[in-house]
Design an enzyme around this catalytic site. Structure first.
Site, PDB file in Angstrom:
ATOM      1  CB  SER A 173      -1.013  -0.007   1.159  1.00  0.00           C
ATOM      2  OG  SER A 173      -0.412   0.140   2.409  1.00  0.00           O
ATOM      3  CG  ASP A 205      -5.270  -6.085   2.672  1.00  0.00           C
ATOM      4  OD1 ASP A 205      -5.573  -7.288   2.820  1.00  0.00           O
ATOM      5  OD2 ASP A 205      -5.490  -5.450   1.624  1.00  0.00           O
ATOM      6  CG  HIS A 213      -4.303  -0.963  -0.128  1.00  0.00           C
ATOM      7  ND1 HIS A 213      -4.021  -1.137   1.184  1.00  0.00           N
ATOM      8  CD2 HIS A 213      -4.824  -2.134  -0.562  1.00  0.00           C
ATOM      9  CE1 HIS A 213      -4.360  -2.367   1.555  1.00  0.00           C
ATOM     10  NE2 HIS A 213      -4.838  -2.999   0.504  1.00  0.00           N
TER      11      HIS A 213
END
Lengths: 195, 288
Positions: free
Chosen positions: A13, A131, A40
């Site tokens: 991310s 995540d 992300h």
């Protein structure tokens, strides 16, 4: 060679775009391998594929629903869709975000683990959430290899550190060594014609 | 929402996967034969995710465990069916699509004295209300009938109600404006506690009805069919069936709108359609 038998699945991310650029610049995959990635980002139309392809030895595409997996190709999840991996193609979903994320790294890795099992190499790079940890566990359980960017070399350490702490990291490498580590790991997985 | 770990005691990497894939086949076959619900041509990876969510939801440990539950308890089957049929969407999703709809499709629709539109897989109605607002602003609302269909009666009930979570309206508003909205979205709803109630007159030309894309046939002739991010849950075979259904449901020069990452590439019906705008995934049925 038209079938993908070995797969690299990369998640990141915060800082992930730069990290992935660095990896793609040096990456050398066997002829039967492809790479899928979830980074992300804000759910806006962006030219992420255009950014990533600069300096990359492989074409970079934003994934289309049911796109056949082609060797030597890099696929990134489109904004606001989950990316799921099937044995021969990619699938998209607009199901609810998982851990506030859509695309979700966990969703990609869990489906890739199911589809590619021990022929999968998962890579977790810099990021500011956890995540990817549940996904890395699934990859580990299915016999795949999990490579983690050394949290010390990561722009944001949360994501890689979480995978390391979960105890499922097979290799830990600084950013500038990730491409070589991935290349070796993929080649150590059974290729076409091997069970 | 965090997903529970999938239990997997096997140490041999592929052994459990193979067993599970047999379980999945058996599962889908069984609910088709017992209940008539056919999910065999759904895309496997997302189907698997949803099934495992129900495995945990029903306190089971495997797909076979879930199968036992749903075969002997119609309520459990109903919970599963709802979970498998729900699609998630938002108002004015992909604003550039709605801009293209205004600029490229509305002028064409305006040439017809009466317009029929099919929103296939309308879920809880976000896209239907978005479309109704757009048509009103473009002066077409009076001569348009929208047929909004979904496989699930529950979501149709929600769609008829026209109630959106208030906390989502801010994002929907900016989508609306980015998509070429001429007013402010707040003009089209009233606040009711935590909900935004859509202006009921937006439903005036809308008919909500149950329709299963996987099994049902055509029911009218349409000038525009919207089916965005619905077929992503289907495999290629079922997608092609639905492409055929839309082909026979469209008038010559009728327009088909797909989701932002869907296309007709590789479909047997590809040659029946021209691309109007590749970016917004708008297709025109070739005459003849």
């Amino acid at each position: 060679m038209s079938v993908v038998t070995r797969l690299v699945a990369l998640g990141g991310s915060w800082g992930g775009i730069t990290a992935m650029q660095t990896i793609l610049r040096d990456l050398d995959l066997p002829d039967d391998a492809a790479l899928v990635a979830v980074l992300h980002r804000q759910p806006i139309r962006s030219a992420l594929a255009d950014v990533l392809v600069r300096g990359s030895a492989y074409p970079v595409e934003e994934a289309e629903d049911k796109a056949p997996l082609r060797p030597g190709t890099v696929y990134i999840a489109p904004p606001d869709y989950h990316l799921l991996v099937e044995p021969a193609w990619l699938s998209l979903s607009t199901e609810e975000p998982v851990k506030y994320s859509r695309p979700s790294i966990d969703v990609m890795l869990e489906s890739a683990a199911e589809a590619f099992a021990h022929r999968l190499v998962a890579v977790i790079v810099t990021g500011a959430s956890d995540d990817g940890t549940a996904g890395a566990r699934a990859v580990h359980r299915r016999g795949g290899t999990v490579i983690v960017q050394d949290p010390k070399s990561a722009e944001q350490a949360v994501m890689p550190r979480s995978v390391v702490e979960a105890g499922v990291a097979d290799r830990i490498a600084p950013l500038h060594e990730l491409a070589a580590t991935i290349g070796l790991a993929v080649r150590s997985r059974p290729g076409p014609g091997h069970e | 929402m965090s997903e529970p770990d999938l239990p997997d005691p096997a140490t041999e990497p592929n052994a459990s996967t193979d067993v599970e894939s047999v379980e999945l086949d058996v599962f889908l076959e069984a609910i088709q034969r017992v209940y008539g619900y056919d999910f065999r041509n759904y895309a496997r990876a997302s189907l698997r995710r949803r099934l495992w969510r129900r495995v945990h939801g029903e306190g089971r440990h495997s797909l076979t465990g879930l199968l036992e539950a749903v075969l002997h308890d119609p309520q459990a089957m109903e919970r599963l069916r709802v979970d498998l049929s729900v699609t998630v969407t938002s108002m004015f999703r992909d604003p550039q699509f709605f801009r293209a709809l205004r600029e490229l499709v509305v002028p064409h629709l305006a040439t017809y004295p009466f317009v029929r539109i099919w929103v296939a897989g309308c879920a809880s109605g976000e896209e239907v209300y978005s479309l109704a607002i757009l048509l009103r602003e473009e002066g077409l609302a009076d001569r348009v009938r929208i047929y909004a269909t979904d496989v699930s009666e529950q979501v149709l009930e929600q769609a008829r109600e026209g109630r959106m979570p208030l906390d989502k309206m801010k994002a929907y508003s900016s989508n609306y404006l980015e998509g070429g909205g001429r007013e402010g979205l707040s003009r089209y709803y009233t606040v009711d506690g935590r909900w935004a109630r859509m202006d009921p007159t937006l439903r005036d030309g809308v008919m909500f009805a149950r329709h299963n894309l996987a099994t049902d046939g055509t029911f009218n002739e349409f000038h525009l069919v919207l089916c965005r991010n619905v077929m992503i849950y289907f495999d290629r075979t079922l997608q092609h069936r639905v492409h055929e259904l839309f082909d026979v449901s469209l008038v010559d020069l009728g327009i088909l709108a797909l989701g932002a990452r869907e296309s007709l590439v590789g479909s047997p019906l590809e040659s029946h359609f021209d691309v109007i705008d590749a970016e917004s995934r708008l297709y025109r049925k070739v005459a003849g």
